[in-house]
Write a protein that holds these residues in place. Structure first.
Motif, PDB file in Angstrom:
ATOM      1  N   LEU A 101      36.389  23.836  74.692  1.00  0.00           N
ATOM      2  CA  LEU A 101      36.796  25.243  74.757  1.00  0.00           C
ATOM      3  C   LEU A 101      38.202  25.338  75.361  1.00  0.00           C
ATOM      4  CD1 LEU A 101      36.056  28.292  74.441  1.00  0.00           C
ATOM      5  CD2 LEU A 101      35.143  28.193  76.767  1.00  0.00           C
ATOM      6  N   SER A 103      40.833  23.335  75.004  1.00  0.00           N
ATOM      7  CA  SER A 103      41.898  23.160  73.999  1.00  0.00           C
ATOM      8  C   SER A 103      41.979  24.373  73.092  1.00  0.00           C
ATOM      9  CB  SER A 103      41.654  21.927  73.130  1.00  0.00           C
ATOM     10  OG  SER A 103      40.812  21.026  73.741  1.00  0.00           O
ATOM     11  N   TYR A 104      40.825  24.960  72.806  1.00  0.00           N
ATOM     12  CA  TYR A 104      40.767  26.118  71.918  1.00  0.00           C
ATOM     13  C   TYR A 104      41.483  27.315  72.552  1.00  0.00           C
ATOM     14  CZ  TYR A 104      38.723  29.691  68.886  1.00  0.00           C
ATOM     15  OH  TYR A 104      38.538  30.741  68.015  1.00  0.00           O
ATOM     16  N   LYS A 107      45.227  26.624  72.583  1.00  0.00           N
ATOM     17  CA  LYS A 107      45.822  26.770  71.256  1.00  0.00           C
ATOM     18  C   LYS A 107      46.045  28.245  70.914  1.00  0.00           C
ATOM     19  CE  LYS A 107      43.396  26.169  67.479  1.00  0.00           C
ATOM     20  NZ  LYS A 107      42.265  25.509  66.805  1.00  0.00           N
ATOM     21  N   LYS A 108      45.038  29.103  71.249  1.00  0.00           N
ATOM     22  CA  LYS A 108      45.126  30.519  70.871  1.00  0.00           C
ATOM     23  C   LYS A 108      45.849  31.385  71.901  1.00  0.00           C
ATOM     24  CE  LYS A 108      42.029  32.415  68.149  1.00  0.00           C
ATOM     25  NZ  LYS A 108      40.817  32.972  67.533  1.00  0.00           N
ATOM     26  N   LYS A 151      31.200  26.849  66.102  1.00  0.00           N
ATOM     27  CA  LYS A 151      31.802  27.532  67.249  1.00  0.00           C
ATOM     28  C   LYS A 151      30.742  28.118  68.178  1.00  0.00           C
ATOM     29  CE  LYS A 151      36.563  28.402  66.307  1.00  0.00           C
ATOM     30  NZ  LYS A 151      36.771  29.258  65.127  1.00  0.00           N
TER      31      LYS A 151
END
Ligand code: ADP
Ligand code: MG
Length: 279
Positions: A101, A103-104, A107-108, A151
């Motif tokens: 989560l 890295s996610y 990234k966003k 997800k």
């Protein structure tokens, strides 16, 4: 013996072939593995005994790790099998393929209200299930929250912090101490399940804002900030979510929101799937 060599030259542990490294943990590597008879893929975490408290000597500890295999919840990474050798313990786990989560979010930048709420509901459901089984995580942070192919959240490492030496716990904490509850970093005698709900409050804040409520380059200053419990609410943050974060980030664990209060909070209840909190 449990260790052998496969025809391909790969290491064999029990009925699993050990393949490439997929993650680096504080106590050893996490590798991909394959069940020889079925081809089923798993993740295998290798714990070095010399670095773990009690694992080498006490059989009670072995029973406790065996107990973790009984935890089955859609948002907790399953522990299928524990294989011991004199030098290491191999934890054969469910393979979770969607990354961290952490890295996610990175990234966003930050996550929207609907998406954050969905992850948060799944995290609280998993945490609540483990607490009911008397298991406290103590090291919840987005690096320990994995996403599967759909997800959905899979919490990693539940129950394992109890086998770390205090030095190890502190050093993993020090890798990312921003999520640690005040009582965890202040030599308090009592450290209970409330520490996980504090970390969940920090995680919710981080998802919605893409920043941390308590942060500083200098660790002692960071610890001071955590113990003060003072943090900023960005003006654009969803007001109801901010209210939930505030009741979760109470320095005194007695005043901190418990699972009961969290799940009846107005922000949490929206779109809550019926199966997450079965009666
Ligand atoms: P530690 O807590 O000791 O740092 P983790 O269990 O968090 O170790 O594992 C380190 C990394 O390995 C994780 O952040 C993740 O990227 C990867 N990993 C751990 N468990 C799994 C799993 N079941 N499936 C896929 N990747 C995993
Ligand atoms: Mg971890």
């Amino acid at each position: 013996g449990v260790i052998g060599l496969a025809a391909t030259g790969h290491l064999k542990i029990g009925s699993f072939i050990i393949k490439e490294t997929i993650g680096k943990g504080a106590f050893g590597a996490v590798k991909k593995g394959t069940h020889i008879q079925t081809g089923y893929n798993v993740a295998i975490k290798i714990l070095n005994r010399s670095r773990m408290k009690g694992l080498g000597t006490v059989t009670k500890t072995r029973n406790e790790i065996d107990n973790l295999q009984k935890l089955t919840h859609p948002h907790i990474t399953r522990l299928f099998r524990v294989i011991s050798t004199p030098s290491d313990i191999f934890l054969v786990m469910e393979l979770v393929s969607g990354g961290e989560l952490f890295s996610y979010i990175t990234k966003k930048g930050f996550l929207g209200v609907k998406e954050s709420r969905r992850y948060f509901q799944q995290i609280i459901s998993g945490v609540s299930y483990c607490h009911k089984h008397m298991i406290v995580h103590r090291d919840l942070k987005p690096e320990n929250l994995l996403l599967d192919q759909y997800k959905n959240i899979k919490i990693a490492d539940f129950g394992l912090s109890n086998y770390m030496t205090d030095g190890d716990l502190l050093s993993t904490c020090c890798g990312s101490p921003n999520y640690a509850a005040p009582e965890l970093i202040s030599n308090k005698l009592y450290v209970g399940p409330e520490v996980d709900l504090w970390s969940c409050g920090v995680i919710l804040y981080a998802m919605l804002n893409g920043s941390l409520p308590f942060d500083d380059q200098h660790v002692p200053t960071l610890f001071q900030k955590i113990k003060s419990g003072c943090f900023n609410i960005p003006p654009m943050m969803d007001k109801e979510a901010a209210d939930l974060v505030k009741i979760m980030l109470k320095v005194n664990p007695v005043e901190r929101a418990d699972v009961k209060q969290i799940i009846k909070h107005g922000w949490f209840k929206i779109d809550l799937p019926f199966y997450l909190f079965p009666e």
